[in-house]
Design a protein around this motif. Structure first.
Motif, PDB file in Angstrom:
ATOM      1  N   VAL A  57     -60.505  37.777  52.280  1.00 22.66           N
ATOM      2  CA  VAL A  57     -59.525  38.182  51.262  1.00 22.66           C
ATOM      3  C   VAL A  57     -60.042  39.363  50.461  1.00 22.66           C
ATOM      4  O   VAL A  57     -59.298  40.314  50.191  1.00 22.66           O
ATOM      5  CB  VAL A  57     -59.201  36.979  50.339  1.00 22.66           C
ATOM      6  CG1 VAL A  57     -58.453  37.434  49.104  1.00 22.66           C
ATOM      7  CG2 VAL A  57     -58.401  35.941  51.091  1.00 22.66           C
ATOM      8  N   ILE A  58     -61.316  39.346  50.098  1.00 20.52           N
ATOM      9  CA  ILE A  58     -61.895  40.471  49.341  1.00 20.52           C
ATOM     10  C   ILE A  58     -61.845  41.754  50.153  1.00 20.52           C
ATOM     11  O   ILE A  58     -61.489  42.818  49.637  1.00 20.52           O
ATOM     12  CB  ILE A  58     -63.335  40.131  48.912  1.00 20.52           C
ATOM     13  CG1 ILE A  58     -63.315  39.016  47.850  1.00 20.52           C
ATOM     14  CG2 ILE A  58     -64.060  41.356  48.377  1.00 20.52           C
ATOM     15  CD1 ILE A  58     -64.671  38.453  47.510  1.00 20.52           C
ATOM     16  N   VAL A  97     -59.754  42.517  52.596  1.00 22.64           N
ATOM     17  CA  VAL A  97     -58.363  42.947  52.712  1.00 22.64           C
ATOM     18  C   VAL A  97     -57.922  43.620  51.421  1.00 22.64           C
ATOM     19  O   VAL A  97     -57.230  44.650  51.441  1.00 22.64           O
ATOM     20  CB  VAL A  97     -57.455  41.746  53.065  1.00 22.64           C
ATOM     21  CG1 VAL A  97     -55.991  42.110  52.873  1.00 22.64           C
ATOM     22  CG2 VAL A  97     -57.711  41.296  54.489  1.00 22.64           C
ATOM     23  N   LEU A  98     -58.295  43.061  50.270  1.00 22.28           N
ATOM     24  CA  LEU A  98     -57.941  43.675  48.985  1.00 22.28           C
ATOM     25  C   LEU A  98     -58.604  45.038  48.806  1.00 22.28           C
ATOM     26  O   LEU A  98     -58.003  45.955  48.243  1.00 22.28           O
ATOM     27  CB  LEU A  98     -58.311  42.740  47.839  1.00 22.28           C
ATOM     28  CG  LEU A  98     -57.474  41.467  47.720  1.00 22.28           C
ATOM     29  CD1 LEU A  98     -58.027  40.570  46.617  1.00 22.28           C
ATOM     30  CD2 LEU A  98     -56.012  41.791  47.459  1.00 22.28           C
ATOM     31  N   LEU A  99     -59.830  45.188  49.275  1.00 23.74           N
ATOM     32  CA  LEU A  99     -60.517  46.478  49.167  1.00 23.74           C
ATOM     33  C   LEU A  99     -59.856  47.530  50.065  1.00 23.74           C
ATOM     34  O   LEU A  99     -59.795  48.716  49.694  1.00 23.74           O
ATOM     35  CB  LEU A  99     -61.999  46.327  49.531  1.00 23.74           C
ATOM     36  CG  LEU A  99     -62.860  45.615  48.501  1.00 23.74           C
ATOM     37  CD1 LEU A  99     -64.271  45.399  49.070  1.00 23.74           C
ATOM     38  CD2 LEU A  99     -62.937  46.409  47.215  1.00 23.74           C
ATOM     39  N   ALA A 112     -56.660  47.513  51.110  1.00 21.43           N
ATOM     40  CA  ALA A 112     -55.260  47.787  50.705  1.00 21.43           C
ATOM     41  C   ALA A 112     -55.194  48.744  49.533  1.00 21.43           C
ATOM     42  O   ALA A 112     -56.049  48.940  48.764  1.00 21.43           O
ATOM     43  CB  ALA A 112     -54.579  46.488  50.336  1.00 21.43           C
TER      44      ALA A 112
END
Length: 40
Positions: A33-34, A36-38, A40
């Protein structure tokens, strides 16, 4: 057939393995998740 003592040790080993798999899965999901957030 395994003796009672061997069975107890096997259950402890299995329990530890399942614990590691559970926490490893949770940690991997958090890292994914981290990442993917970085990205995006």
């Amino acid at each position: 057939m395994a003796s009672g003592n061997d069975m107890k040790m096997a259950e402890e080993t299995y329990s530890g393995f399942i614990g590691l798999v559970k926490w490893g899965t949770i940690l991997t999901a958090v890292v994914a998740v981290i990442v993917v957030l970085l990205i995006a």
